[in-house]
Design an enzyme around this catalytic site. Structure first.
Site, PDB file in Angstrom:
ATOM      1  N   GLU A  69       0.876  -1.181   0.000  1.00 17.01           N
ATOM      2  CA  GLU A  69       0.000   0.000   0.000  1.00 17.01           C
ATOM      3  C   GLU A  69       0.902   1.217   0.000  1.00 17.01           C
ATOM      4  O   GLU A  69       1.283   1.717  -1.049  1.00 17.01           O
ATOM      5  CB  GLU A  69      -0.953  -0.026   1.191  1.00 17.01           C
ATOM      6  N   HIS A  88       4.318  -1.340   7.803  1.00 18.77           N
ATOM      7  CA  HIS A  88       3.295  -1.106   6.788  1.00 18.77           C
ATOM      8  C   HIS A  88       3.104   0.391   6.663  1.00 18.77           C
ATOM      9  O   HIS A  88       3.565   1.151   7.515  1.00 18.77           O
ATOM     10  CB  HIS A  88       1.975  -1.794   7.160  1.00 18.77           C
ATOM     11  N   HIS A 114      11.322  -6.541  19.508  1.00 18.67           N
ATOM     12  CA  HIS A 114      10.273  -7.551  19.382  1.00 18.67           C
ATOM     13  C   HIS A 114       8.865  -6.949  19.481  1.00 18.67           C
ATOM     14  O   HIS A 114       8.538  -6.225  20.426  1.00 18.67           O
ATOM     15  CB  HIS A 114      10.416  -8.606  20.481  1.00 18.67           C
ATOM     16  N   HIS A 119       4.545   2.163  11.396  1.00 21.96           N
ATOM     17  CA  HIS A 119       3.576   2.382  10.321  1.00 21.96           C
ATOM     18  C   HIS A 119       3.812   3.738   9.682  1.00 21.96           C
ATOM     19  O   HIS A 119       3.814   4.767  10.350  1.00 21.96           O
ATOM     20  CB  HIS A 119       2.148   2.287  10.872  1.00 21.96           C
TER      21      HIS A 119
END
Length: 223
Positions: A69, A88, A114, A119
């Protein structure tokens, strides 16, 4: 650079999934990951789309780096992306870095620990530490900053260089970001030690599994 195809000299059960982005109305061109030959992508991780992974980067198991995206992504030299991390980005929002624009830009010697979520749009400068289960979203993080576990950095804030985001903090305004204290000595030492350990992993894992590892029959660019 050349396209690498799936090898039959070991079990594909232990390969990462590396592929171009799917063709969509908003991303009509397939772009392949570009992965430096010294980087290591661990088992069960995914790298999809226009992602550049630089030299000696370590990507641990169960990482999702998904530029299908928001795109492109960049990960700088000697950085480590640890187990369970998600990268993302949003389709229409990017960060300018020099003459280019990125959905996610991660500098050199960065640790994404972790379970963290990064984003885009976001920029993470060199030597930043992003702690366990932290969230960085729509933010610019200055060089040497330390984001503690369970912290959230968002809403377009700019974290100044060498600042400490406490555990569980919600930094969602520039006023909060500007009030942050310098990184404590023990946190600097911890971040440095994590870097030291993780910079040994790419070469060591290449020796363990063999250097010509690639995804299950899906092409990517190696440089």
């Amino acid at each position: 650079m050349g396209e690498k195809q799936g090898s039959n000299n070991h079990s594909h059960c232990f390969d990462p999934f590396i592929s171009p982005n799917p063709i969509t109305s908003f991303n009509p061109v397939q772009r392949f990951p570009k992965i430096n030959e010294t980087a290591f992508i661990s088992q069960f991780s995914s790298v999809i789309g226009d992602v550049t992974i630089s030299d000696n980067v370590y990507v641990a198991p169960n990482v999702s780096i998904r530029a299908d995206e928001g795109t492109p992504f960049y990960i700088g030299s000697n950085s480590n992306i640890q187990d369970g991390v998600i990268l993302h980005g949003l389709l229409t929002k990017k960060i300018a870095v020099g003459t280019k624009r990125y959905s996610i830009f991660i500098g050199n010697e960065v640790t994404i620990a972790h379970g963290a979520l990064v984003h885009g749009p976001c920029y993470i400068a060199d030597k930043v530490f992003v702690g366990f289960n932290a969230i960085v979203y729509t933010a610019i993080v200055g060089k040497g900053a330390f984001i503690s576990y369970n912290a959230v950095v968002t809403n377009g804030v700019r974290i100044p260089p060498d600042r400490f985001v406490p555990p569980g903090a919600n930094i969602d305004s520039q006023e909060k970001a500007d009030a942050l204290s310098p990184v404590p000595k023990d946190s600097k030492e911890f971040a440095h030690e994590v870097q030291r350990v993780n910079q040994e992993f790419p070469a060591s894992y290449h020796l363990l599994f063999g250097k010509n590892r690639c995804s299950c029959g899906v092409a990517y660019d190696q440089y």
